[in-house]
Scaffold this active site. Structure first.
Site, PDB file in Angstrom:
ATOM      1  N   LYS A   1      40.868  54.057 -15.478  1.00 30.97           N
ATOM      2  CA  LYS A   1      41.037  54.936 -14.325  1.00 30.97           C
ATOM      3  C   LYS A   1      39.710  55.617 -14.067  1.00 30.97           C
ATOM      4  CE  LYS A   1      43.185  58.826 -14.533  1.00 30.97           C
ATOM      5  NZ  LYS A   1      44.266  59.824 -14.470  1.00 30.97           N
TER       6      LYS A   1
HETATM    7  C1  5RP Z   1      43.891  64.845 -14.919  1.00 32.74           C
HETATM    8  C2  5RP Z   1      44.035  63.380 -14.850  1.00 32.74           C
HETATM    9  C3  5RP Z   1      44.879  62.840 -13.779  1.00 32.74           C
HETATM   10  O1  5RP Z   1      45.754  61.862 -14.340  1.00 32.74           O
HETATM   11  C4  5RP Z   1      44.005  62.116 -12.772  1.00 32.74           C
HETATM   12  O2  5RP Z   1      42.998  62.967 -12.321  1.00 32.74           O
HETATM   13  C5  5RP Z   1      44.834  61.585 -11.605  1.00 32.74           C
HETATM   14  O3  5RP Z   1      45.377  62.664 -10.929  1.00 32.74           O
HETATM   15  P1  5RP Z   1      44.769  63.131  -9.512  1.00 32.74           P
HETATM   16  O4  5RP Z   1      45.053  62.026  -8.521  1.00 32.74           O
HETATM   17  O5  5RP Z   1      45.519  64.416  -9.220  1.00 32.74           O
HETATM   18  O6  5RP Z   1      43.296  63.319  -9.717  1.00 32.74           O
HETATM   19  O7  5RP Z   1      43.486  62.608 -15.623  1.00 32.74           O
HETATM   20  O8  5RP Z   1      42.990  65.136 -15.934  1.00 32.74           O
END
Ligand code: 5RP
Length: 263
Positions: free
Chosen positions: A174
């Site tokens: 991610k």
């Molecule tokens: C927070 C995270 C979240 O899972 C990630 O940021 C995804 O959420 P968003 O779309 O709200 O950013 O890792 O630390």
């Protein structure tokens, strides 16, 4: 890749489209009860049917998600800091692999903080987690977090962070969308999903972000705030699904959103 690992990944990244819409609700592990996540069960329940997977901590899973769900779990297993502490980057493993097996998760998620003083710590812990994941057949999602010290989320930084995570054995990653995102995709040998980041100005901005990321090679999103902080979260996640799984345009997503939000 062993059968179990493949099967768990296939529960998240859908084989029929090769894409995924993951719902991220793990924010509380360092942000506490942020807006629209004060009551996790209330936020999660209406959205669960539309999520290909949900990313959360064991505490929210046990307290706020019906164990009868068939939605795959991506368990947040790194943490140990807070938004008011000395450094967001000082994370370690907060949930062991045996607990992940006990909770029947499809994957575990672990943040790395490249370029911060905790770079080595987070990369070594990622590697140890991946070793255990290989043993149990549980894929690791590496999260390329950006510590406060490093606000630069450009293609050069994200390519470095994603490639290092992939080299260490993460099965998917991610990261964030950026200009020249195709360079990040093309230099990473495993699938990438994008976070949405803080809530954007308009729904159209969210659809444009999602559309652009898919066009540039992301396999989907792992999105939180831009879904459940929307005034119409269910319409939002369905419109995002339209882009991710049906290759809809921004306008088609917007039209779907507008038709659904009144229901
Ligand atoms: C927070 C995270 C979240 O899972 C990630 O940021 C995804 O959420 P968003 O779309 O709200 O950013 O890792 O630390």
């Amino acid at each position: 890749m062993d059968w179990g690992m493949k099967n768990r990944l296939a529960r998240i990244i859908k084989p029929d489209t090769g894409r995924t819409v993951m719902l991220a609700v793990d924010h509380g592990y360092f942000l506490g009860p942020i807006t629209k996540l004060e009551d996790p069960r209330k936020t999660i329940e209406p959205l669960l049917p539309y999520a290909d997977a949900i990313m959360l901590t064991r505490g929210v899973l046990r307290s706020s998600v019906d164990p009868n769900t068939s939605t795959p779990i991506v368990l947040r297993v790194s943490g140990g800091q807070s938004i008011i502490g000395p450094s967001l980057a000082n994370e370690e493993i907060i949930t062991c692999m045996k607990e992940a097996v006990r909770l029947n998760v499809a994957a575990v998620a672990f943040s790395i903080y490249i370029g911060t003083e905790y770079e080595h710590q987070t990369l070594i812990n990622l590697s140890k987690l991946i070793d255990e994941g290989e043993e149990y057949g549980i894929p690791v999602l590496a999260v390329t977090a950006v510590g406060k010290e490093l606000e630069k989320r450009d293609a050069r930084f994200l390519s470095l962070a994603c490639r290092i995570a992939a080299e260490l054995g993460a099965k998917f990653i991610k990261t964030y969308y950026c200009e020249n995102f195709e360079k990040v995709v093309n230099s990473c040998p495993v699938p990438l999903v994008i976070a949405g980041g803080p809530k954007l100005e308009t729904e159209r901005d969210v659809f444009q972000l999602t559309y652009d990321a898919i066009q540039k090679g992301a396999v989907g999103v792992d999105m939180g705030r831009n879904i459940w902080q929307s005034d119409h979260p269910i319409a939002m996640i369905q419109a995002i699904r339209h882009i991710v799984h049906k290759n809809a345009s921004v306008k088609e997503a917007e039209d779907l959103f507008n038709s659904l939000k009144t229901k």
